[in-house]
Design a protein around this motif. Structure first.
Motif, PDB file in Angstrom:
ATOM      1  N   SER A   1       1.361  -0.830  -0.069  1.00  0.00           N
ATOM      2  CA  SER A   1      -0.302   0.097   0.052  1.00  0.00           C
ATOM      3  C   SER A   1       1.395   1.207  -0.043  1.00  0.00           C
ATOM      4  O   SER A   1       1.045   2.464  -0.674  1.00  0.00           O
ATOM      5  CB  SER A   1      -1.074  -0.065   0.924  1.00  0.00           C
ATOM      6  OG  SER A   1      -1.939   1.401   1.276  1.00  0.00           O
ATOM      7  N   ILE A   2       1.570   1.150   1.158  1.00  0.00           N
ATOM      8  CA  ILE A   2       3.037   2.238   0.756  1.00  0.00           C
ATOM      9  C   ILE A   2       3.474   2.642  -0.139  1.00  0.00           C
ATOM     10  O   ILE A   2       3.954   3.479  -0.979  1.00  0.00           O
ATOM     11  CB  ILE A   2       3.794   2.430   2.318  1.00  0.00           C
ATOM     12  CG1 ILE A   2       2.521   2.294   3.299  1.00  0.00           C
ATOM     13  CG2 ILE A   2       5.132   3.379   2.150  1.00  0.00           C
ATOM     14  CD1 ILE A   2       3.623   2.146   4.236  1.00  0.00           C
ATOM     15  N   LEU A   3       4.446   1.293  -0.761  1.00  0.00           N
ATOM     16  CA  LEU A   3       4.446   2.342  -1.894  1.00  0.00           C
ATOM     17  C   LEU A   3       3.953   1.521  -3.100  1.00  0.00           C
ATOM     18  O   LEU A   3       4.503   3.136  -4.296  1.00  0.00           O
ATOM     19  CB  LEU A   3       5.643   0.334  -2.635  1.00  0.00           C
ATOM     20  CG  LEU A   3       6.476  -0.291  -2.373  1.00  0.00           C
ATOM     21  CD1 LEU A   3       6.608  -1.769  -1.870  1.00  0.00           C
ATOM     22  CD2 LEU A   3       7.855   0.822  -1.843  1.00  0.00           C
ATOM     23  N   ILE A   4       2.471   1.688  -3.542  1.00  0.00           N
ATOM     24  CA  ILE A   4       1.931   2.049  -4.661  1.00  0.00           C
ATOM     25  C   ILE A   4       1.351   3.437  -4.853  1.00  0.00           C
ATOM     26  O   ILE A   4       1.376   4.304  -5.528  1.00  0.00           O
ATOM     27  CB  ILE A   4       0.551   1.489  -4.825  1.00  0.00           C
ATOM     28  CG1 ILE A   4       1.037  -0.329  -5.053  1.00  0.00           C
ATOM     29  CG2 ILE A   4      -0.650   1.876  -5.295  1.00  0.00           C
ATOM     30  CD1 ILE A   4       0.255  -0.995  -4.666  1.00  0.00           C
ATOM     31  N   THR A   5       1.091   3.921  -2.812  1.00  0.00           N
ATOM     32  CA  THR A   5       0.478   4.959  -2.876  1.00  0.00           C
ATOM     33  C   THR A   5       1.548   6.431  -3.027  1.00  0.00           C
ATOM     34  O   THR A   5       1.330   7.574  -3.460  1.00  0.00           O
ATOM     35  CB  THR A   5       0.033   5.147  -1.160  1.00  0.00           C
ATOM     36  OG1 THR A   5      -1.075   4.612  -0.745  1.00  0.00           O
ATOM     37  CG2 THR A   5      -0.048   6.927  -0.992  1.00  0.00           C
ATOM     38  N   ARG A   6       2.964   5.641  -2.755  1.00  0.00           N
ATOM     39  CA  ARG A   6       4.244   6.860  -2.801  1.00  0.00           C
ATOM     40  C   ARG A   6       4.403   7.347  -4.911  1.00  0.00           C
ATOM     41  O   ARG A   6       4.371   7.714  -5.186  1.00  0.00           O
ATOM     42  CB  ARG A   6       5.548   5.984  -2.129  1.00  0.00           C
ATOM     43  CG  ARG A   6       5.545   6.897  -1.529  1.00  0.00           C
ATOM     44  CD  ARG A   6       6.377   5.903   0.056  1.00  0.00           C
ATOM     45  NE  ARG A   6       7.569   7.079  -0.626  1.00  0.00           N
ATOM     46  CZ  ARG A   6       8.301   8.030  -0.018  1.00  0.00           C
ATOM     47  NH1 ARG A   6       7.033   8.174   1.121  1.00  0.00           N
ATOM     48  NH2 ARG A   6       9.201   8.162  -0.616  1.00  0.00           N
ATOM     49  N   GLY A   7       3.915   6.277  -5.242  1.00  0.00           N
ATOM     50  CA  GLY A   7       4.318   6.218  -6.483  1.00  0.00           C
ATOM     51  C   GLY A   7       2.878   6.809  -7.671  1.00  0.00           C
ATOM     52  O   GLY A   7       3.877   7.196  -8.725  1.00  0.00           O
ATOM     53  N   THR A   8       2.188   6.571  -7.117  1.00  0.00           N
ATOM     54  CA  THR A   8       0.504   7.790  -8.007  1.00  0.00           C
ATOM     55  C   THR A   8       0.856   8.676  -7.076  1.00  0.00           C
ATOM     56  O   THR A   8       0.006   9.286  -7.718  1.00  0.00           O
ATOM     57  CB  THR A   8      -0.418   7.071  -7.023  1.00  0.00           C
ATOM     58  OG1 THR A   8      -0.222   5.078  -6.935  1.00  0.00           O
ATOM     59  CG2 THR A   8      -1.071   7.219  -7.670  1.00  0.00           C
ATOM     60  N   THR A   9       1.050   9.104  -5.716  1.00  0.00           N
ATOM     61  CA  THR A   9       1.366  10.725  -5.881  1.00  0.00           C
ATOM     62  C   THR A   9       2.988  11.226  -6.578  1.00  0.00           C
ATOM     63  O   THR A   9       2.136  12.238  -7.062  1.00  0.00           O
ATOM     64  CB  THR A   9       1.807  10.682  -4.185  1.00  0.00           C
ATOM     65  OG1 THR A   9       0.270   9.791  -3.656  1.00  0.00           O
ATOM     66  CG2 THR A   9       1.747  12.244  -3.817  1.00  0.00           C
ATOM     67  N   ALA A  10       3.592  10.621  -6.962  1.00  0.00           N
ATOM     68  CA  ALA A  10       4.984  10.797  -7.458  1.00  0.00           C
ATOM     69  C   ALA A  10       4.281  10.833  -8.898  1.00  0.00           C
ATOM     70  O   ALA A  10       4.729  11.812  -9.533  1.00  0.00           O
ATOM     71  CB  ALA A  10       5.994  10.289  -7.261  1.00  0.00           C
ATOM     72  N   THR A  11       3.436   9.897  -9.547  1.00  0.00           N
ATOM     73  CA  THR A  11       3.095  10.417 -10.862  1.00  0.00           C
ATOM     74  C   THR A  11       1.914  11.381 -10.832  1.00  0.00           C
ATOM     75  O   THR A  11       2.685  12.160 -11.968  1.00  0.00           O
ATOM     76  CB  THR A  11       2.469   9.038 -11.340  1.00  0.00           C
ATOM     77  OG1 THR A  11       3.381   7.755 -11.295  1.00  0.00           O
ATOM     78  CG2 THR A  11       2.470   8.680 -12.646  1.00  0.00           C
ATOM     79  N   ARG A  12       1.402  11.352  -9.933  1.00  0.00           N
ATOM     80  CA  ARG A  12       0.194  12.751 -10.259  1.00  0.00           C
ATOM     81  C   ARG A  12       0.620  14.074 -10.133  1.00  0.00           C
ATOM     82  O   ARG A  12       0.582  15.133 -11.079  1.00  0.00           O
ATOM     83  CB  ARG A  12      -0.740  12.561  -8.975  1.00  0.00           C
ATOM     84  CG  ARG A  12      -1.624  11.395  -9.380  1.00  0.00           C
ATOM     85  CD  ARG A  12      -2.809  11.196 -11.104  1.00  0.00           C
ATOM     86  NE  ARG A  12      -3.491  10.477 -10.504  1.00  0.00           N
ATOM     87  CZ  ARG A  12      -4.480  10.203 -11.845  1.00  0.00           C
ATOM     88  NH1 ARG A  12      -4.673  11.307 -12.793  1.00  0.00           N
ATOM     89  NH2 ARG A  12      -4.957   9.175 -11.933  1.00  0.00           N
TER      90      ARG A  12
END
Length: 356
Positions: free
Chosen positions: A160-171
């Motif tokens: 969850s943390i890895l996907i959240t951080r990756g999604t946030t950076a992409t957005r």
């Protein structure tokens, strides 16, 4: 429309993507319930409970497919919560805290990580971990419960943390690129696209009886400046003019570069006479603010300005541009360094090349 706190901090990044993912999550959860029921056998009241939950999930999926795009972004925070409640309820009803039940709870967590803003994602993670802990510790021996929760916390929490951080950076990168695409890199003014969007909104909103004015600004003899002093001086002249415009316009004015040496100013809530005075003030401000170039020489600049107004001269954006273009042509034709005559008295003519 002003965004609510929920939309800003825990809601979905993208309603379209959130709606599609929400439909998929509901359908996947319904399939999990059916598969689990078939594999574990149809037993008593839990059987009917599972059927009810499956139908509820399918109903949610249908509602999202039909009306999901009308929902505010914060509503998609409630979707994984609802799904999680359904799955947890099934597990409690069947008194099942095995691996299938715990794996099913990862669907809302992964949905939240991929779709929600960081706070929403982490709230979703904490909620599901807490509900899984309540399930396992109420149905399993303490040793087995600790073991199951340790695996779940490490694997699902890290995912969850890895996907959240990756999604946030992409957005954030996407939003940065979108913002940069709306700003002219040389002058810092907005681009034609942003100016047009603002003009469309101002014309269609009609939120002021004064209407909306457009100033089209053309640098006089800009080609001569480039040929005589070089393109770096021409670029400096455009940046100098952009600063003059910003200093002499009110805060709600939208100032943009249309391309080359053409600039524009959109004045929402401004009648024609006020816009005309603003345009004349700009002509004087440019005339009185020469650009000092590297050798200490003062480069005197001037601009020609065309003025148009909606709704008195135009009902839509193309007409507004055409009307301002006619006024600009008259300013050029009249000797430059001035504001053109009102276009409505002249008739709209096709776009003409600038005179230089």
């Amino acid at each position: 429309m002003q965004r609510s706190w929920l939309s800003e901090h825990v809601g979905a990044w993208d309603v379209v993507a959130a709606n599609q993912a929400g439909i998929g999550m509901m359908l996947a959860s319904a399939v999990l319930l059916v598969v689990d029921e078939f594999t574990s056998g149809w037993q008593g009241a839990a059987h009917w409970f599972t059927i009810g939950l499956t139908l509820l999930l399918l109903a949610f999926a249908y509602l999202l497919a039909r009306w999901g795009l009308r929902l505010p972004s914060w509503a998609f925070f409630a979707i994984p919560l609802t799904c999680s409640l359904v799955l947890t309820g099934m597990s409690f009803a069947k008194q099942d805290a095995g691996a299938p039940a715990l794996f099913a709870s990862t669907l809302p967590i992964l949905y939240g990580a991929a779709i929600l803003r960081p706070r929403g994602s982490y709230v979703m993670l904490a909620y599901n971990i807490a509900s899984d802990a309540a399930l396992t510790f109420s149905l399993l021996p303490a040793h087995d419960a600790f073991r199951s929760m340790a695996y779940l916390l490490i694997v699902v929490g890290a995912s969850s943390i890895l996907i959240t951080r990756g999604t946030t950076a992409t957005r954030q990168l996407t939003e940065l690129l979108r913002a940069q695409a709306g700003v002219d890199t040389l002058t810092g003014l907005v681009t034609r696209r942003v100016l047009d969007e603002a003009a469309h909104g101002a014309i269609s909103a009609a939120n002021s009886p004064a209407g909306t004015a457009l100033l089209l600004i053309d640098v006089d003899k800009f080609k001569t400046i480039n040929d005589t002093y070089g393109h770096p001086v021409g670029d400096a002249a455009l940046k100098h003019l952009a600063a003059i415009l910003a200093a002499n316009m009110r805060p709600d004015a939208v100032i943009g570069r249309l391309g080359g040496d053409e600039l524009a100013v959109l004045l929402p809530g401004c009648d024609y006479e006020v816009a005309l005075r603003r345009a004349n003030d700009l002509v004087k401000a440019v005339r009185g603010s020469p650009l000092q170039i590297e050798n200490g020489e003062l480069l005197h600049l001037s601009v020609s300005i065309g003025v148009s107004h909606a709704p008195t001269e135009a009902d839509d954006l193309p007409q507004l541009y055409a009307s301002a273009d006619v006024s600009l042509y008259q300013a050029k034709r009249g000797g430059r360094d001035q504001v053109g005559a009102r276009s409505s008295t002249l008739g709209v003519r096709p776009r003409t090349p600038p005179l230089g």
